[in-house]
Design an enzyme around this catalytic site. Structure first.
Site, PDB file in Angstrom:
ATOM      1  N   TYR A 294     -22.061 -38.946 -48.451  1.00 42.71           N
ATOM      2  CA  TYR A 294     -22.874 -37.773 -48.767  1.00 42.71           C
ATOM      3  C   TYR A 294     -24.264 -38.247 -49.175  1.00 42.71           C
ATOM      4  O   TYR A 294     -24.396 -39.167 -49.985  1.00 42.71           O
ATOM      5  CB  TYR A 294     -22.267 -36.955 -49.928  1.00 42.71           C
ATOM      6  CG  TYR A 294     -23.161 -35.790 -50.318  1.00 42.71           C
ATOM      7  CD1 TYR A 294     -22.977 -34.534 -49.752  1.00 42.71           C
ATOM      8  CD2 TYR A 294     -24.239 -35.984 -51.188  1.00 42.71           C
ATOM      9  CE1 TYR A 294     -23.832 -33.484 -50.071  1.00 42.71           C
ATOM     10  CE2 TYR A 294     -25.105 -34.940 -51.496  1.00 42.71           C
ATOM     11  CZ  TYR A 294     -24.894 -33.697 -50.930  1.00 42.71           C
ATOM     12  OH  TYR A 294     -25.749 -32.668 -51.230  1.00 42.71           O
TER      13      TYR A 294
ATOM     14  N   GLU B  70     -29.958 -32.099 -46.747  1.00 48.29           N
ATOM     15  CA  GLU B  70     -28.653 -32.724 -46.997  1.00 48.29           C
ATOM     16  C   GLU B  70     -28.009 -33.214 -45.701  1.00 48.29           C
ATOM     17  O   GLU B  70     -28.067 -32.533 -44.687  1.00 48.29           O
ATOM     18  CB  GLU B  70     -27.755 -31.653 -47.646  1.00 48.29           C
ATOM     19  CG  GLU B  70     -26.350 -32.081 -47.930  1.00 48.29           C
ATOM     20  CD  GLU B  70     -25.496 -30.891 -48.381  1.00 48.29           C
ATOM     21  OE1 GLU B  70     -25.462 -30.625 -49.589  1.00 48.29           O
ATOM     22  OE2 GLU B  70     -24.878 -30.242 -47.518  1.00 48.29           O
TER      23      GLU B  70
END
Ligand code: GDP
Ligand code: MN
Length: 378
Positions: free
Chosen positions: A101, A189
């Site tokens: 992530y 992201e």
């Protein structure tokens, strides 16, 4: 404003983040053709503006073009969290060894950007953040100094990324920060950023949320808005410069000023009602704007009563009254309406509304109680 995955990944790729080839399709046949172009094996991904598509069954890896067509047909028939899927992204499929992530967002409390990373990326990241917060690393960025190399090394070391990937990771983090910065995003992201079978880092998913207040500086990004994904009322509200947020309650609210709108919603709740929306018509609202606001409120089928709370200052009560009459002329309705008008040109406003069958109130508490009662009797 949220961007789709395919849009976000294009912005990433323009700044050097490695992504896989792919194209958007709106029919299963198109998806098949794209899969053929990509060599057969492909991943089919719903393009809807919500997270958790994977868990909802909106992301599927097809072994060949035939299966790509079948999966695309299935996914295009889906509703994910209430949003119909109108497009799918057909991408080359990756072999995944690790899901990382990597995100950059605004830390409002710290008043600066923050880089967030974890080796435990993928669809369970929220769970990881909740249950094993030590697996999530944060690095605050001084916006004047921007993201420095040593900070990226801190992040890489902090998450335990094998050293051989640090260079590629550094380039991706720098490009992600650049994307976040250039687009005035509130979130940029990559989840997952994968290490694939060939030991390369690739952005498999992308998400960008733009700051609406900065959109006027980015006409090219503003054009990426997907009107299909937006409630019609929100599109309409934006056209008239109204701040509107739909809620689940029964009492439609039209108020001038954000603070007064919040107070109005609070007092409705205090007297046992539920607000159907937040709506700030702003200062000096014209009758056109007021009419549009009322049309928007009445287009919500849950609305059982409308409460107007207008505190005339720059906004003139007579102008607001004209707007209300205009809207009622266009969309006749049986929904009871409670009005509290005070301030500039209050008497003229009241006189104009005298003929319309409206419930008048003297104070905000009085107005809220009358609106709650009206909604209950409906
Ligand atoms: P999200 O659920 O909306 O975040 O959608 P993602 O694009 O992140 O996809 C969800 C999950 O599907 C990923 O975490 C991966 O595990 C898996 N996935 C996505 N693309 C591929 C791919 O090309 N190959 C494989 N094997 N899995 C994939
Ligand atoms: Mn994802």
């Amino acid at each position: 404003m949220k961007l789709h995955e395919y849009q976000s990944k294009q912005l990433f790729a323009q700044r050097g983040i490695p992504i896989l080839k792919g194209k958007v399709a709106s029919t299963a046949a198109e998806a098949r053709d794209i899969a053929v172009e990509l060599g057969g094996r492909a991943v089919i991904k719903a393009q809807v503006l919500v997270g958790g598509r994977g868990k909802a069954g909106g992301v599927k890896v097809a072994k060949d073009a035939q299966q790509a067509e079948e999966y695309a047909a299935q996914i295009l028939a889906m509703n994910i969290k209430g949003l119909p899927v109108r497009k799918v992204l057909v991408d080359q499929a990756a072999e995944i060894k690790t899901e990382i992530y990597l995100g950059i967002t605004n830390d409002r409390a710290a008043k600066c950007p923050v880089v967030i990373a974890s080796m435990a990326g993928g669809v369970e990241i929220e769970q990881v953040a909740k249950e094993s917060p030590e697996k999530v690393i944060r690095e605050h960025v001084n916006p004047f100094l921007r993201l420095r190399d040593y900070q990226v090394r801190n992040v890489a070391a902090g998450i335990g990324l094998p050293h051989e990937h640090w260079k590629a990771f550094g380039e991706i983090a720098a490009a992600l920060y650049q994307t976040y910065w250039d687009t005035d995003a509130t979130l940029a992201e990559i989840n997952p950023l994968v290490i694939n079978g060939a030991n390369q880092l690739l952005a498999l998913d992308g998400k960008i949320v733009l700051d609406d207040n900065a959109l006027f500086e980015h006409p090219d990004l503003a054009e990426m808005r997907d009107l299909d994904e937006e409630a019609a009322a929100e599109t309409e509200a934006r056209k008239y410069g109204l701040s509107y947020v739909k809620l689940d309650g029964e009492i439609g609210c039209m108020v001038n000023g954000a603070g007064l709108a919040m107070a109005t919603m609070d007092i409705i709740s205090h007297f046992g009602g539920t607000p159907a929306n937040f709506l700030d018509v702003g200062g000096g609202a014209s009758s056109e704007k007021v009419a549009a606001a009322l049309r928007i409120i009445l287009s919500d089928k849950n609305v059982k009563a409308v409460l107007f709370n207008i505190f005339g200052g720059i906004t003139r009560c007579d102008e607001v009254a004209r707007g209300i009459l205009k809207a009622l002329d266009e969309v006749p309705t049986g929904v009871p309406m409670v009005v509290r008008l005070v301030g500039t040109n209050e008497a003229e406003g009241r006189k104009l509304l005298a003929e319309a069958k409206m419930i008048t109130a003297t104070s905000l508490a009085d107005a809220a109680q009358k609106a709650v009662a009206a909604a209950k009797n409906k």
